[in-house]
Design a protein around this motif. Structure first.
Motif, PDB file in Angstrom:
ATOM      1  N   LYS A   1       1.206 -10.867  -7.168  1.00 23.06           N
ATOM      2  CA  LYS A   1      -0.199 -10.579  -6.891  1.00 23.06           C
ATOM      3  C   LYS A   1      -0.827 -11.690  -6.060  1.00 23.06           C
ATOM      4  CE  LYS A   1      -4.588  -9.478  -9.155  1.00 23.06           C
ATOM      5  NZ  LYS A   1      -5.283  -9.260 -10.442  1.00 23.06           N
TER       6      LYS A   1
ATOM      7  N   PRO B   1      -5.597  -4.193  -5.413  1.00 23.62           N
ATOM      8  CA  PRO B   1      -4.626  -5.293  -5.415  1.00 23.62           C
ATOM      9  C   PRO B   1      -3.663  -5.259  -6.603  1.00 23.62           C
ATOM     10  CG  PRO B   1      -6.789  -6.112  -4.814  1.00 23.62           C
ATOM     11  CD  PRO B   1      -6.984  -4.695  -5.243  1.00 23.62           C
ATOM     12  N   GLU B   2      -4.181  -4.953  -7.783  1.00 20.71           N
ATOM     13  CA  GLU B   2      -3.332  -4.902  -8.978  1.00 20.71           C
ATOM     14  C   GLU B   2      -2.244  -3.844  -8.845  1.00 20.71           C
ATOM     15  OE1 GLU B   2      -6.583  -4.732  -8.927  1.00 20.71           O
ATOM     16  OE2 GLU B   2      -7.252  -6.605  -9.860  1.00 20.71           O
TER      17      GLU B   2
ATOM     18  N   THR C   1      -4.519   4.300  -4.888  1.00 17.56           N
ATOM     19  CA  THR C   1      -4.416   3.631  -6.187  1.00 17.56           C
ATOM     20  C   THR C   1      -4.004   4.583  -7.300  1.00 17.56           C
ATOM     21  OG1 THR C   1      -6.116   2.035  -5.523  1.00 17.56           O
ATOM     22  CG2 THR C   1      -5.638   2.226  -7.879  1.00 17.56           C
TER      23      THR C   1
ATOM     24  N   ARG D   1      -1.049  -2.575  -6.012  1.00 18.86           N
ATOM     25  CA  ARG D   1      -0.104  -2.960  -4.969  1.00 18.86           C
ATOM     26  C   ARG D   1       0.897  -3.985  -5.481  1.00 18.86           C
ATOM     27  NH1 ARG D   1      -2.149  -5.501  -0.634  1.00 18.86           N
ATOM     28  NH2 ARG D   1      -4.301  -5.761  -1.310  1.00 18.86           N
TER      29      ARG D   1
ATOM     30  N   LEU E   1       0.487 -11.492  -2.445  1.00 19.24           N
ATOM     31  CA  LEU E   1      -0.149 -10.406  -1.690  1.00 19.24           C
ATOM     32  C   LEU E   1      -1.576 -10.783  -1.302  1.00 19.24           C
ATOM     33  CD1 LEU E   1       1.000  -7.136  -3.513  1.00 19.24           C
ATOM     34  CD2 LEU E   1       1.872  -8.128  -1.387  1.00 19.24           C
ATOM     35  N   ALA E   2      -2.273 -11.486  -2.191  1.00 18.40           N
ATOM     36  CA  ALA E   2      -3.639 -11.912  -1.883  1.00 18.40           C
ATOM     37  C   ALA E   2      -3.648 -12.868  -0.701  1.00 18.40           C
ATOM     38  CB  ALA E   2      -4.272 -12.572  -3.109  1.00 18.40           C
TER      39      ALA E   2
ATOM     40  N   ASP F   1      -3.009 -10.831   2.392  1.00 13.90           N
ATOM     41  CA  ASP F   1      -4.212 -10.078   2.753  1.00 13.90           C
ATOM     42  C   ASP F   1      -5.186 -10.953   3.530  1.00 13.90           C
ATOM     43  OD1 ASP F   1      -3.215  -7.860   1.463  1.00 13.90           O
ATOM     44  OD2 ASP F   1      -4.526  -8.026  -0.293  1.00 13.90           O
TER      45      ASP F   1
ATOM     46  N   SER G   1      -4.689   2.381   1.585  1.00  8.57           N
ATOM     47  CA  SER G   1      -5.161   1.234   0.821  1.00  8.57           C
ATOM     48  C   SER G   1      -4.885   1.478  -0.658  1.00  8.57           C
ATOM     49  CB  SER G   1      -6.671   1.018   1.029  1.00  8.57           C
ATOM     50  OG  SER G   1      -7.408   2.106   0.486  1.00  8.57           O
TER      51      SER G   1
ATOM     52  N   SER H   1       0.822  -1.219   0.000  1.00  9.26           N
ATOM     53  CA  SER H   1       0.000   0.000   0.000  1.00  9.26           C
ATOM     54  C   SER H   1       0.850   1.260   0.000  1.00  9.26           C
ATOM     55  CB  SER H   1      -0.937   0.012   1.213  1.00  9.26           C
ATOM     56  OG  SER H   1      -0.198  -0.004   2.419  1.00  9.26           O
TER      57      SER H   1
END
Length: 221
Positions: A169, A148-149, A199, A151, A172-173, A176, A145, A14
């Motif tokens: 990706k 996701p893409e 973002t 980050r 990170l998911a 999370d 925040s 982030s």
């Protein structure tokens, strides 16, 4: 900054580390990364082959970890950022931080480090539960925040692994889910935090917004 504590929370990627460093530097206060304590405990567990599911065993290891404005130490020896931020340690840190016994050991360590920084003029403290658990009375709480893409793109760029975007990706998911679904201190904004979606913002724009918030607060106190 006069002893004010600024808490910056948010998920991996982030931008909280970059923002916290820059804001602390421009305010002339300490930048304290409390996550270094969990990373140090994770590193120690990997070194000594302690089961990452053994909460009590991890808690015993955590008693050898200390934290100060310069970073984390194990048995009094300073641990370098390279060691603390390896992929293996990052993955292990998320697992060990879910254990209540370990968190009970490290919470006072984190708070003590923050109070030492406050005594030196204040601090920007970053992590994943600073505003909600570690420093619920921090004068300013910011939650960063980002999609996701975005980050994942940032993390790939920072690590020079742009060709591994899909893998990053997915990692990170997983992080999370682990951070937000854990029973103990789940990742979420504090009820009184300022939430910034970064973002579509540049790093400098985010830094400027947090600086404005801190400056306004300083003028009110």
């Amino acid at each position: 900054m006069g002893g004010i504590l600024v808490a910056i929370d948010g998920p991996a990627g982030s931008g909280k580390s970059s923002v916290a460093r820059a804001v602390a530097g421009r305010l002339g206060v300490v930048n304290l990364n409390t996550g270094a304590a969990y990373r140090a405990a994770a590193l120690l567990a990997l070194r000594e082959d302690v089961d990452l599911a053994d909460g009590e065993g991890l808690a015993a290891l955590a008693r050898r970890v200390a934290l100060d404005p310069e970073g984390a130490t194990i048995d009094g020896a300073r641990i370098g950022e390279h060691d603390l931020r390896s992929p293996e340690v990052s993955a292990a840190a998320s697992k060990v931080s879910a254990h209540a016994p370990l968190r009970e050991v490290l919470l006072p360590v984190q708070r003590a480090a923050a109070e030492k920084a406050r005594a030196k003029g204040g601090a920007v403290v970053e992590g994943r539960d600073i505003g909600t658990v570690v420093l619920p009375d921090a004068e300013l709480k910011v939650y960063l925040s980002a999609a996701p893409e975005e980050r994942a793109r940032r993390r790939a760029y920072q690590t020079g692994k742009e060709g591994e975007l899909d893998r990053i990706k997915a990692a990170l998911a997983r992080r999370d889910r682990q951070d937000s679904e854990r029973e103990i201190s789940p990742l979420k904004p504090a009820s009184d935090a300022v939430v910034l979606d970064t973002t579509s913002l540049s790093l400098e724009e985010v830094i400027s917004r947090v600086l404005d918030l801190a400056t306004d607060l300083r003028e009110q106190t």
